[in-house]
Write an enzyme that holds these catalytic residues in place. Structure first.
Site, PDB file in Angstrom:
ATOM      1  N   ASP A  23       0.838  -1.200   0.000  1.00 49.28           N
ATOM      2  CA  ASP A  23       0.000   0.000   0.000  1.00 49.28           C
ATOM      3  C   ASP A  23       0.874   1.251   0.000  1.00 49.28           C
ATOM      4  O   ASP A  23       2.072   1.208   0.322  1.00 49.28           O
ATOM      5  CB  ASP A  23      -0.892  -0.043   1.258  1.00 49.28           C
ATOM      6  N   ASP A  76     -10.737   2.097  -3.172  1.00 52.19           N
ATOM      7  CA  ASP A  76     -11.246   1.786  -1.837  1.00 52.19           C
ATOM      8  C   ASP A  76     -12.762   1.796  -1.817  1.00 52.19           C
ATOM      9  O   ASP A  76     -13.375   1.384  -0.825  1.00 52.19           O
ATOM     10  CB  ASP A  76     -10.735   2.829  -0.827  1.00 52.19           C
TER      11      ASP A  76
END
Ligand code: DGJ
Length: 717
Positions: free
Chosen positions: A455, A524
């Site tokens: 990430d 997301d």
């Protein structure tokens, strides 16, 4: 294949269906001739236009038409190469040195055209690579300082691409923001210049480094489309230009405006690859060609089938501990999950966004006996084990930052701006990159980790490197090169390790990162309704094989919307299926329905992940959206249809399929109904969708074997 006509100096690059032609002109500059349908060398030579006298003293060399426009002479378009020599001279003058053609591996041919500046010690080599199995042409440029003083590259694009003259043009590209990535736009480019860029040090949620241009009339199924995609995961800039002469083109490469890359004596800089594609067959054929190219020439393990994964993020947030994870793992395994991924919150003092990032030791609070018992349990349940990491970041409230406050990007006398309570580690520093590689390789080895979700949760700011002369100029590219290097070293150490690229969702999806990772997290935003559009934009260039897609809980954490489990599954089945809900709260009915849908996905995922995509109905159209994935041999197809919120009175139209074997019949695997391919493609299939919102279906069609009498009659005909 690459051929050359010595008399006229024309180079012809041939791909299976397209041609690209160029030549070094009378001034020594590499000039563009053609990019489009197949030509012979003789036909390409016909396109040489003798230089016309300037129409007025205000005209210069046309902006479109050079292979790498420089900022010298009478060029007034956007320069692809802009240099500043030690004495302050800024223009570049082409002097051809020679060329090389070679086959690095069977099926690929490369051309390198070598030049130098007429006076200054700078070598510029233009590289082209063609493949026997793809119409995508790869281009990049290598710049080498052969002098004994520094040269500054103010702009060093990978390549400029030129379109043939047309009455009109249309530009397709994606824009977005966090949780709303890859929104597709098509519009006429402005006369002048349209700049698409990321100044964030990462590919970005806001734009993605690809463009498509057409003459204004291309559709999903018809028309000529010219496109290009940059293989780079840092800041980038693509400038589309359209002149009064009716020409259009674009130039692109790494870096954004206002940065300069110093090139020390003896040093060279290799730009990232900028790949281009001409396709006749509309946006659909263009996407399919990019998907095939990505599988054949970009992804490290294209042939493998990606497992169904479970990710704990939406279920637990930062409340990560051994017993909670084991409970989720047991339910995930029962659902049919094959890869269990523990997200953020397993390390250091990381119990919220505020602390612990950078301290990559297992949290004793959540895992008193380390990660071992959980990893063993996940493996015992028959799943692979994956872990979230964010190696490029640090919370100021961390032991790492207290020890190394100088490791972050910073500028003297400037605020160190925190985003999500974190600062960016200066990956351009050798010691930082080595530190990251060190703990990552130990972590993977120690815990038998099969998969990393890598990430990166904020953009760069105050991008300085004060203790290094010219550091601020170097770090934009060195950061990305070290990121790539750390991933490459990890992969070399652990050949079975698979990696997902994530940057707060889809902030780092590009051909550069995909060449060293296995899949990407596009957003997301896991609301299936929004995801239909996000996936539509994603699919323009990137294949479903790389597109992770989770089924999460409702009301959705981002949008508050509730849609049925079946709809959520059907949308996620268009990519690499994952589950991200809190399975401990799923009812028995939901778990049973989920398990059946996971099972169904496993029977069709080879089509999704390795078949060809036809976007039959797009989200912009009235009525349901439909996509079809078809096996290369056309023996099977999967049709996914999603009806979001239909307008009352919208006509119920059949969905017309594509790419089937025209002589064949196909059986619907769940109903047993048999359909002729001709009927499915010419007249369509009326989807069995209940009226109302959020209806969806997955139709698996399997070719019916032809009766042997028909086969022998066919063969005799
Ligand atoms: C952003 C990612 O996109 C999410 O899926 C999750 O991993 C969080 N970061 C964790 O901090």
């Amino acid at each position: 294949m690459i051929s050359f006509a010595p008399d006229t100096g024309v180079w012809l690059l041939s791909t299976p269906r397209t041609s690209y032609a160029l030549r070094v002109d009378e001034t020594g500059a590499p000039c563009h001739l053609a990019w489009g349908p197949r030509l012979t060398l003789e036909e390409a030579e016909e396109l040489i236009v003798p230089p016309a006298p300037a129409a007025s003293s205000f005209e210069g060399r046309p902006a479109a038409g050079e292979e790498l426009p420089v900022d010298g002479g009478t060029r007034y378009g956007p320069p692809s190469l802009q240099v500043r020599f030690a004495d302050g001279t800024r223009a570049f003058e082409w002097q051809p040195l020679g060329h090389r053609v070679h086959e690095p591996v069977p099926g690929q041919t490369e051309l390198a055209l070598e030049f130098r500046d007429r006076h200054y010690p700078l070598l510029t080599t233009l590289h082209y690579r063609v493949h026997d199995d793809s119409d995508v042409i790869e281009r990049w440029t290598v710049l080498r300082n052969t002098g004994d003083e520094s040269v500054h590259l103010l702009r060093a694009d990978s390549a400029a691409w030129t379109l043939p003259p047309r009455d009109d043009y249309r530009l397709s590209h994606v824009t977005g923001q966090w949780a709303s990535e890859t929104q597709l736009h098509r519009h006429r480019p402005a006369f002048g210049e349209t700049v698409l860029t990321s100044r964030r040090g990462v590919t970005s949620h806001h734009a993605n480094p690809w463009v498509m241009l057409d003459a204004g009339a291309a559709t999903e199924d018809h028309g000529q489309v010219w496109s290009a995609a940059l293989a780079w995961s840092g800041s980038w800039r693509v400038t589309v230009h359209r002149g009064p002469d009716g020409r259009a083109g674009f130039t692109g490469g790494a870096g954004h405006d206002g940065t300069a890359l110093p090139l020390a004596p003896g040093e060279d800089f290799t730009t990232p690859t900028y790949a281009g594609l001409y396709a006749d067959g509309g946006f659909g054929a263009t996407s399919r060609a990019w998907h095939a190219y990505t599988l054949a020439h970009v992804l490290p393990h294209p042939g493998e089938v990606r497992p169904v994964l479970y990710n704990s993020w939406e279920a637990t947030g930062f409340e990560v501990d051994e017993s909670g994870q084991k409970a989720l793992a047991a339910r995930a395994a029962a659902l049919g999950v094959e890869l269990y991924v523990v997200d953020d919150g397993w390390f250091g003092a990381r119990r919220s966004e505020r602390a612990g990032l950078g301290d990559w030791t297992v949290s004793p609070e959540g895992f008193p006996d380390g990660l071992g018992p959980l990893v063993r349990e996940v493996h015992r349940l028959g799943m692979r084990f994956g872990l979230w990491v964010e190696p490029e970041m640090v919370n100021p409230d961390s032991d790492l930052y207290r020890r190394h406050p100088d490791w972050v990007l910073h500028i003297p006398h400037r605020t160190r701006t925190e985003l999500r309570h974190q600062l960016v580690l200066n990956f351009a520093r050798r010691d930082v990159a080595d530190w990251a590689y060190g703990w990552l390789t130990r972590l993977v080895a120690e815990h038998a980790i099969d998969f990393l979700k890598w990430d990166m949760n904020r953009a760069l700011s105050e991008a300085g490197w004060p203790d290094r002369a010219e550091g601020a100029d170097r770090l934009w590219t060195a950061y990305v090169h070290h990121l790539y290097e750390v991933i490459d070293r990890l992969r070399a150490d652990h050949p079975a390790l698979r990696i997902e690229s994530c940057s707060g969702g889809g902030g780092r999806v590009d051909l550069g990162i995909l060449s060293r990772t296995d899949q990407a997290w596009p957003s997301d935003n896991t609301d299936a309704a929004d995801r239909v559009s996000i996936q539509h934009g994603y699919s323009q260039i990137y294949p479903a094989r790389t597109m992770a897609a989770w089924v999460t809980d409702v009301p959705n954490q981002h949008t508050g919307r509730s849609v049925p489990l079946r709809f959520r599954f059907h949308v996620a089945m268009a990519g690499v299926l994952g589950v991200g809900g809190d399975l401990t709260r799923w009812s028995d009915g939901e778990l049973a329905e989920g398990a059946a849908l996971v099972d169904q996905y496993k029977t069709v995922r080879h089509l999704v992940q390795h078949g060809t995509l036809h976007r039959l109905r797009t989200p912009a159209e009235d009525g349901p959206t439909a996509v079809q994935y078809t096996a290369a041999d056309r023996s099977e197809a999967l049709l996914l249809i999603w009806q979001r919120t239909p307008r009352h009175g919208a006509p119920r139209l059949p969905v017309r399929l594509a790419g089937l074997d025209p002589a064949a019949r196909y059986r619907d695997a769940s109903t047993g109904a048999v359909h002729h391919a001709t009927v499915l493609t010419a007249y369509g299939l009326l989807p069995d969708l209940p009226p109302g919102d959020w209806a969806s279906t997955a139709v698996h069609l399997v070719r019916v074997p032809a009766p042997s009498s028909l086969v022998s009659r066919g063969a005799a005909d």
